[in-house]
Design a protein around this motif. Structure first.
Motif, short mmCIF file in Angstrom:
data_model
loop_
_atom_site.label_atom_id
_atom_site.label_comp_id
_atom_site.label_asym_id
_atom_site.label_seq_id
_atom_site.Cartn_x
_atom_site.Cartn_y
_atom_site.Cartn_z
N ASP A 170 -15.06 12.54 12.63
CA ASP A 170 -14.98 14.18 12.77
C ASP A 170 -13.68 14.79 13.25
O ASP A 170 -13.14 14.12 14.02
CB ASP A 170 -16.15 14.91 13.58
N ILE A 209 -15.33 23.56 4.43
CA ILE A 209 -15.88 23.72 5.93
C ILE A 209 -17.05 24.56 6.15
O ILE A 209 -17.21 25.43 5.60
CB ILE A 209 -14.63 24.50 6.55
N LEU A 228 -9.62 16.55 4.25
CA LEU A 228 -11.02 16.81 3.91
C LEU A 228 -11.39 16.08 2.64
O LEU A 228 -12.67 16.03 2.38
CB LEU A 228 -11.15 18.43 3.67
N HIS A 275 -5.51 21.45 2.69
CA HIS A 275 -6.58 20.57 3.46
C HIS A 275 -7.15 19.62 2.49
O HIS A 275 -7.93 18.84 3.21
CB HIS A 275 -7.99 21.55 3.65
N ARG A 277 -14.04 19.01 10.01
CA ARG A 277 -14.56 17.92 9.03
C ARG A 277 -15.45 17.23 9.82
O ARG A 277 -15.38 16.80 11.03
CB ARG A 277 -13.46 16.70 8.79
#
Length: 377
Positions: free
Chosen positions: A277, A31, A91, A87, A337
Motif C-alpha cells: 500500500d 483512488i 497505480l 499516477h 494505493r
C-alpha cells in the motif's frame, strides 16, 4: 458507460439520472472507492479553446489530454508550473490523464514548494452540478472573483460537487537551465534538515526531495535550482557553502537526467514496481522523520522539503498506525494505493458539517461520486 461530447449533453445526462454516477476523466487515478453507480466519463469533451501565450493564459475543455496541453505549451516555451503527477506508474492504471482530472484532484508536484498548487493557477471554471445546472465562475484574470469562489472550491473536490467541463488557467515560461545538487548517504533527519535550510535560504529552490533508497541503493538528497545558467551556478555554489557541514554535493546539470530524476519524485516511480500500500502524508517538515520512524517497515520518499511523505507499507497493514501517528502531529494522510474503504482522511466534525452543507447545495440528490470522500472522524 456514458460519455457526453458537449456540456449540454452532460447536463441532460445528470438531470435524467435516477441513481449514483461515478465521474471519471481519463481513468488514471483509481483512488478511494468502492465505485458506486454508472460511469460518466468526460474524456470526449476535449480541445483547447483559447491559448494566449503573451497573456500566459489557456482555456481548455476538461477532457483534453494533459499531453495535448503540455505539447501546446512546449511549442511556446511555456509549461504548467505546478508539475502535475502522472499516477499511472504508481497505480498500474492505463488511460490518459486529462487537464480536468488534474484540477479536480488538485494534483501538484515537487515545484509546489516554489510556485503553489494547481488550484492557485486556476482562473475560471465551468461545470455541471448535481441538479444538471450549468454553472460558470471566475474568468481569465486572477482577480476576477464574483460571489462564491467556486474556482477554488471545485479544485480538489474530485467530482463530488460538480462535473468540470471547461477550465481557464495560468501558465508560466520554462526556465532555460536546471541544476540539481545531489548528496548520497544522509539519514532522514539530516536530509530534512538540509532541505529545510535550503528552502529557508534566498536561493529560490524549486525542488527539495529525499529518497531513502536512490538509484544506487543509497539514500540520496536532491535540491533543484532553475533559471538562467549563471544564476543557477551561482546559487548552487552558495548553497554548497551553506550546507558544507553535511557533505560535498555534486551539481548535476544534464537535462535528461534531471528530467528523469524529478519525474521519479513527481510520479513516485520507485514504488510503482513494488508491492504494498502507498500513503500520501502531509506534515510539518520537521515532524516527517519522526512520523516515518513510528511506522514499522515503511519505506519513504520525502518531497516538499519533508512536508510531503510517500510511504510504502505491506498490503493491508499500518493504516491505524499511520493515522494515529499523523494525527498526533496535526497532519493529513490519504491511502493512494490499496484496497478497502477509508482511503481519505476522516474529517473533523465541524468540517464534516460544512462539507455536507456544500454537497446539499451543489448535489442535492447525492448522486455525484457518493462515498468517495469525506466522513466524520
Amino acid at each position: 458507460m456514458m460519455r457526453p461530447e458537449t456540456e449540454a449533453e452532460l447536463a441532460e445526462m445528470i438531470k435524467a439520472a435516477n441513481g449514483p454516477l461515478w465521474i471519471e476523466g481519463g481513468g488514471t487515478r483509481s483512488i478511494g472507492g468502492p465505485r458506486e453507480g454508472e460511469v460518466l466519463g468526460t474524456s470526449a469533451m476535449r480541445g483547447i479553446d483559447l491559448y494566449e501565450p503573451g497573456a500566459l493564459t489557456m482555456v481548455a475543455k476538461a477532457g483534453t489530454p494533459l499531453a495535448e496541453v503540455e505539447e501546446a505549451l512546449e511549442k511556446e516555451g511555456q509549461r504548467l508550473p505546478f508539475e502535475p503527477m502522472d499516477h499511472r506508474t504508481l497505480l498500474g492504471t492505463d488511460g490518459t490523464p486529462t487537464i480536468g482530472g488534474v484540477f479536480a484532484a488538485n494534483v501538484s508536484g515537487p515545484r509546489r514548494i516554489q510556485v503553489g498548487a494547481a488550484r492557485d493557477f486556476l482562473l475560471g471554471v465551468r461545470f455541471v452540478d448535481g441538479a444538471g445546472q450549468i454553472v460558470s465562475n471566475g474568468g481569465r484574470v486572477m482577480k476576477n472573483v464574483t460571489g462564491y469562489d467556486l474556482v477554488k472550491l471545485l479544485a480538489g473536490s474530485r467530482g463530488t460537487l460538480g462535473v468540470l467541463t471547461e477550465l481557464s488557467f495560468k501558465v508560466l515560461p520554462k526556465p532555460g537551465f536546471c541544476g540539481t545538487l545531489l548528496l548520497e548517504g544522509l539519514d532522514d533527519a539530516s536530509a530534512v534538515a538540509v532541505l529545510c535550510r535550503a528552502l529557508g535560504s534566498p536561493y529560490e529552490v524549486s525542488g527539495a526531495a529525499h529518497r531513502q533508497r536512490g538509484p544506487n541503493g543509497a539514500p540520496i538528497t536532491m535540491i533543484r535550482l532553475e533559471g538562467f545558467e549563471n544564476s543557477v551556478r551561482y546559487r548552487a555554489a552558495a548553497l554548497q557553502l551553506l550546507l558544507a557541514e553535511y557533505g560535498s554535493f555534486e551539481l548535476e546539470t544534464d537535462p535528461g537526467r534531471a528530467a528523469d530524476d524529478w519525474a521519479a519524485i513527481r510520479d513516485v516511480a520507485p514504488f510503482g514496481g513494488q508491492k504494498g500500500d502507498v500513503w500520501r502524508v502531509s506534515v510539518k517538515p520537521t515532524d516527517a522523520p519522526g512520523v516515518v520512524g513510528q511506522v514499522p517497515g515503511a519505506e519513504a520518499i520525502y518531497d516538499w522539503g519533508g512536508g510531503l511523505i510517500w510511504l510504502r507499507v505491506d498490503e493491508g497493514s499500518q493504516a491505524s498506525a499511520i493515522r494515529d501517528t499523523v494525527a498526533k502531529v496535526g497532519g493529513h494522510a490519504t491511502r493512494i494505493r490499496g484496497a478497502g474503504p477509508g482511503a481519505f482522511q476522516p474529517l473533523a466534525a465541524p468540517l464534516a458539517v460544512l462539507e455536507a452543507g456544500l454537497r446539499a447545495r451543489f448535489d442535492p440528490r447525492g448522486i455525484l461520486n457518493p462515498g468517495l470522500m469525506g466522513q466524520a472522524a
